[in-house]
Design an enzyme around this catalytic site. Structure first.
Site, PDB file in Angstrom:
ATOM      1  CG  ASP A  39      -9.132   3.325   1.318  1.00 41.53           C
ATOM      2  OD1 ASP A  39      -8.230   3.050   0.563  1.00 41.53           O
ATOM      3  OD2 ASP A  39      -9.021   3.580   1.685  1.00 41.53           O
TER       4      ASP A  39
ATOM      5  N   GLY B 241      -5.104   3.384  -7.764  1.00 42.22           N
ATOM      6  CA  GLY B 241      -5.123   3.596  -9.212  1.00 42.22           C
ATOM      7  C   GLY B 241      -4.376   4.716  -9.686  1.00 42.22           C
TER       8      GLY B 241
ATOM      9  CG  ASP C  15      -2.233   1.170   1.272  1.00 49.97           C
ATOM     10  OD1 ASP C  15      -1.929   1.994   0.557  1.00 49.97           O
ATOM     11  OD2 ASP C  15      -2.664   0.932   2.284  1.00 49.97           O
TER      12      ASP C  15
ATOM     13  CD  GLU D 115      -1.320   3.053  -8.023  1.00 49.71           C
ATOM     14  OE1 GLU D 115      -2.164   2.584  -8.048  1.00 49.71           O
ATOM     15  OE2 GLU D 115      -0.571   3.779  -8.912  1.00 49.71           O
TER      16      GLU D 115
HETATM   17  C1  GLA Z   1      -5.458   2.117   2.870  1.00 45.04           C
HETATM   18  C2  GLA Z   1      -5.959   0.636   1.697  1.00 45.04           C
HETATM   19  C3  GLA Z   1      -7.045   0.153   2.449  1.00 45.04           C
HETATM   20  C4  GLA Z   1      -6.257  -0.207   4.313  1.00 45.04           C
HETATM   21  C5  GLA Z   1      -6.088   1.321   5.216  1.00 45.04           C
HETATM   22  C6  GLA Z   1      -5.039   0.498   6.181  1.00 45.04           C
HETATM   23  O1  GLA Z   1      -6.345   3.083   3.275  1.00 45.04           O
HETATM   24  O2  GLA Z   1      -6.715   1.725   0.653  1.00 45.04           O
HETATM   25  O3  GLA Z   1      -7.120  -0.263   1.532  1.00 45.04           O
HETATM   26  O4  GLA Z   1      -5.657  -1.369   3.447  1.00 45.04           O
HETATM   27  O5  GLA Z   1      -4.907   1.881   3.635  1.00 45.04           O
HETATM   28  O6  GLA Z   1      -4.198   1.570   6.638  1.00 45.04           O
END
Ligand code: GLA
Length: 395
Positions: free
Chosen positions: A219, A198, A151, A196
């Site tokens: 998200d 997109g 991530d 990341e």
């Molecule tokens: C980001 C990701 C989520 C999750 C959180 C965890 O927001 O997009 O899917 O993994 O981090 O902190």
């Protein structure tokens, strides 16, 4: 004797090949169809711990999800502890023994996933992998992990130091390549998941950087409007997906309580047509029969998991009425009729527009019913925020 000697050699060569072939094939088979499983984030966030993960593995089996095709039990952010003097990462007190946990999940016939970031910190502010990529990949392999979600998070801050957007892009690609190489070096097959959001049209470069899946958006949340804006925004990305490399519009929210059953069926139908990873994001240990029925509908899961791996796309839209279709390995087509309006709408799916000539055979996948032979079009009145999912064969 002279004849039998080369024979033996040939035979032993064949035996070696026999042993090697499945290993090579297995390595190539990582994410041959979109990964299916569970991820801790959407429901548990920072509260995930060892006991919760074990309970999810238990429930994945007892609920019938494992038999429906769900495999991965993925621990998201907040498992990370401190690094020791050698720089080796340890799990925090919520996860007393990662190797034992991985063994437990494996003993259930399941696989296990973990999470990190190319940055110094993860999105929740825990320890990331920056400058420890090889060490971390080796630690995950030692523990027995099968899947890594990587991530971007704080690495975005590092990229801000770049002189140009092109340089920032290259830094990101390099960071993902670095972990790809680190995973490869361990020799343990792992699904490699890019998160990341997109940016920089990730679908164009992620496969070359070793991604088995890549998030295409920010998200998701357990709200219909957020789910639908993500899901329907995927139009046009189908050509980038295929066996081993998938567009990921984020994990499922089915069963978390913020949407109506019809809306969760829209979510599941769209993700199946999109050949999206099916990572449930609810508490599997407290699922209602209705949630289990949505997540394990065999006809719908088969749409997502079709071996041809062709992502579907939008084929028709008129205001809030949309038709999406997905071509299946057996030549049939899956047709999703979506009503995005809050009230009822009547519209029809024209079989000719979908490329069929003459009579077709139709099955309603959510009703679990064969509708028999039809010609012309399938006309229906759909309640607000609902879907009809059909599978159509040439007669
Ligand atoms: C980001 C990701 C989520 C999750 C959180 C965890 O927001 O997009 O899917 O993994 O981090 O902190």
């Amino acid at each position: 004797m002279r004849i039998s000697f080369p024979g033996k050699l040939l035979l032993s060569g064949a035996v070696v090949l026999l042993f090697l072939a499945p290993v090579t094939m297995r390595a190539q088979q990582v994410a041959a169809t979109p990964p299916m499983g569970w991820n801790s984030w959407n429901h548990f966030h920072q509260n995930v711990d060892d006991a919760i993960v074990r309970a999810q593995a238990d429930a994945m089996v007892t609920s019938g999800m494992r038999d429906a095709g769900y495999v991965y039990i993925n621990i998201d952010d907040t498992w990370e502890g401190e690094r020791d003097a050698q720089g080796v990462i340890h799990s925090n007190s919520k996860f007393p023994d990662m190797k034992a946990l991985a063994d437990y999940v494996h003993s259930k016939g399941l696989k296990i996933g973990i999470y990190s970031s190319p940055g110094a910190k993860t999105c929740a502010g825990f320890e990331g992998s920056l400058n420890h990529e090889e060490q971390d990949a080796q630690t995950y392999a030692n523990w027995g992990f099968d899947y890594l979600k990587y991530d971007l998070c704080s690495y975005l801050g590092v990229m801000k130091n770049a002189a140009t957007p092109e340089q920032a892009h290259q830094m990101m690609v390099d960071a993902y390549n670095k972990m790809r190489d680190a995973i490869k070096k361990t020799g343990r097959p792992m699904v490699y998941s890019f998160c990341e959001y997109g940016i920089d049209a990730v679908w164009q470069w992620a496969p070359a950087s070793g991604a088995n899946l890549w998030r295409t958006t920010g998200d998701i949340s357990d709200r219909y409007d957020r789910m639908e804006s993500i899901g329907f925004s995927q139009a046009g990305l189908s050509k980038y997906a295929g066996p081993g490399h998938w567009n990921d519009p984020d994990m499922l929210e089915v069963g978390n309580g913020g949407m109506k059953p019809d809306e969760y069926r829209v979510h599941m139908s769209l993700w199946a047509i999109l050949a999206a990873p099916l990572l449930s994001g609810n508490d599997l240990s407290t699922m209602s029969p209705e949630t289990i029925a949505i997540l394990t509908n065999r006809d719908v899961v088969a749409v997502d998991q079709d071996p041809a791996g062709k992502q579907g796309d939008r084929v028709w839209a008129e205001g809030p009425m949309e038709i999406w279709s997905k071509r299946m390995a057996d030549g049939s087509q899956v047709v999703g009729m979506f009503n995005r309006h809050s009230g009822p709408m009547t519209f029809s799916a024209d079989f000719k527009m979908l490329g069929f000539k003459g009579k077709v055979k139709v099955r309603d996948l959510w009703a679990g019913k064969d509708l028999g032979t039809m010609e012309g079009a399938y006309k229906a009145t759909l309640p607000g925020h609902s879907v009809i999912l059909l599978r159509v064969w040439r007669q």
